[in-house]
Scaffold this motif. Sequence first.
Motif, PDB file in Angstrom:
ATOM      1  N   ILE A 296      19.921  40.514  31.652  1.00  0.00           N
ATOM      2  CA  ILE A 296      19.980  41.799  32.366  1.00  0.00           C
ATOM      3  C   ILE A 296      21.325  42.038  33.063  1.00  0.00           C
ATOM      4  O   ILE A 296      21.886  43.142  32.967  1.00  0.00           O
ATOM      5  N   PRO A 297      21.904  41.046  33.802  1.00  0.00           N
ATOM      6  CA  PRO A 297      23.199  41.316  34.442  1.00  0.00           C
ATOM      7  C   PRO A 297      24.296  41.744  33.452  1.00  0.00           C
ATOM      8  O   PRO A 297      25.039  42.695  33.715  1.00  0.00           O
ATOM      9  N   ALA A 298      24.377  41.057  32.307  1.00  0.00           N
ATOM     10  CA  ALA A 298      25.387  41.421  31.306  1.00  0.00           C
ATOM     11  C   ALA A 298      25.116  42.813  30.745  1.00  0.00           C
ATOM     12  O   ALA A 298      26.058  43.578  30.475  1.00  0.00           O
ATOM     13  N   PHE A 299      23.848  43.177  30.595  1.00  0.00           N
ATOM     14  CA  PHE A 299      23.498  44.508  30.090  1.00  0.00           C
ATOM     15  C   PHE A 299      23.888  45.592  31.088  1.00  0.00           C
ATOM     16  O   PHE A 299      24.439  46.638  30.718  1.00  0.00           O
ATOM     17  N   LEU A 300      23.625  45.346  32.370  1.00  0.00           N
ATOM     18  CA  LEU A 300      23.992  46.330  33.402  1.00  0.00           C
ATOM     19  C   LEU A 300      25.506  46.514  33.472  1.00  0.00           C
ATOM     20  O   LEU A 300      26.002  47.643  33.633  1.00  0.00           O
ATOM     21  N   VAL A 301      26.253  45.411  33.346  1.00  0.00           N
ATOM     22  CA  VAL A 301      27.721  45.503  33.339  1.00  0.00           C
ATOM     23  C   VAL A 301      28.194  46.308  32.139  1.00  0.00           C
ATOM     24  O   VAL A 301      29.114  47.134  32.236  1.00  0.00           O
ATOM     25  N   SER A 302      27.568  46.101  30.976  1.00  0.00           N
ATOM     26  CA  SER A 302      27.964  46.849  29.775  1.00  0.00           C
ATOM     27  C   SER A 302      27.703  48.344  29.958  1.00  0.00           C
ATOM     28  O   SER A 302      28.502  49.186  29.522  1.00  0.00           O
ATOM     29  N   LEU A 303      26.600  48.693  30.609  1.00  0.00           N
ATOM     30  CA  LEU A 303      26.316  50.107  30.885  1.00  0.00           C
ATOM     31  C   LEU A 303      27.362  50.695  31.827  1.00  0.00           C
ATOM     32  O   LEU A 303      27.793  51.846  31.669  1.00  0.00           O
ATOM     33  N   TYR A 304      27.766  49.912  32.815  1.00  0.00           N
ATOM     34  CA  TYR A 304      28.740  50.395  33.794  1.00  0.00           C
ATOM     35  C   TYR A 304      30.104  50.649  33.156  1.00  0.00           C
ATOM     36  O   TYR A 304      30.741  51.665  33.431  1.00  0.00           O
TER      37      TYR A 304
END
Length: 299
Positions: free
Chosen positions: A12-20
């Motif tokens: 999840i953290p890597a996914f949120l960073v990718s969205l940002y």
Amino acid sequence: QKNMYGVLIALIPAFLVSLYFFGLGALIVTATSVAACLFFEWAIVKFLMKKPATTICDGSAVITGVLLAFNLPSNLPIWIIILGALFAIGVGKMSFGGLGCNPFNPALAGRVFLLLSFPVQMTTWPVVGQLTSYMDATTGATPLALMKQAIHGDASALSQIPDALTLFIGQNGGCIGEVSALALLLGLVYMLWKKIITWHIPVSIIVTVFVFAGIMHMVDPEKYVSPVLLLSGGLMLGAVFMATDYVTSPMSKKGMLIYGVCIGLLTVVIRLFGAYPEGMSFAILIMNAFTPLINTYCK
């Protein structure tokens, strides 16, 4: 199944960073990849293997979809993503009998298939912060591509490489899931805390890359970059989430250490002396082939 969903939480953290950093493109790539992997596993099990399609609920197909997406640029056309998912599930996983039988990591198999089939699209990277739309983005070189230019004699390329803090946070070009070392390390801490994986494989890979790259940097600092910068790219993603795959990695702790050290050595050799800037995918797939041999001699 519990461990599979634990890995998804760690992603999840890597996914949120990718969205940002990559916006709508990261969401479209991830959603397409996951949906395609679930569909192809369901279709193959139901219509080709003539079995109840119960395996799509165990989380393995979702993880394959997310990890495949994390290894793709955020502006990749949807039809290419679907082809990659078909290869990952159909060839990399189900052709060997499904979960637990595949000798190679399915997501990496799909990624390498796309890289060899569509090299231009797979190496065209949107520049973070200059996105105009999903398919129309300003493109630029990744840190690893700049390192490769420096190795080939372009001394000015080193000055264009972002500093270590920028690479650590993730504000640089690359595949959507590999840019932020911080987010991936958070996932590693979570999986170690939940005892989903052990430290042996990720730590042995990272330490080996750091030491080997450090030696090369001391030999020729004008040509080879600091080992801290070599920890960028797909190294963290591969070390934490792909090399630790239960099915394709060794079972003993001694075997895991040998496996991790060899992956680290192969990664640096391919990055520094090969034609392709990123060597993590190839290194893991090569060592996947040696896993049965390692298991045999490291009981």
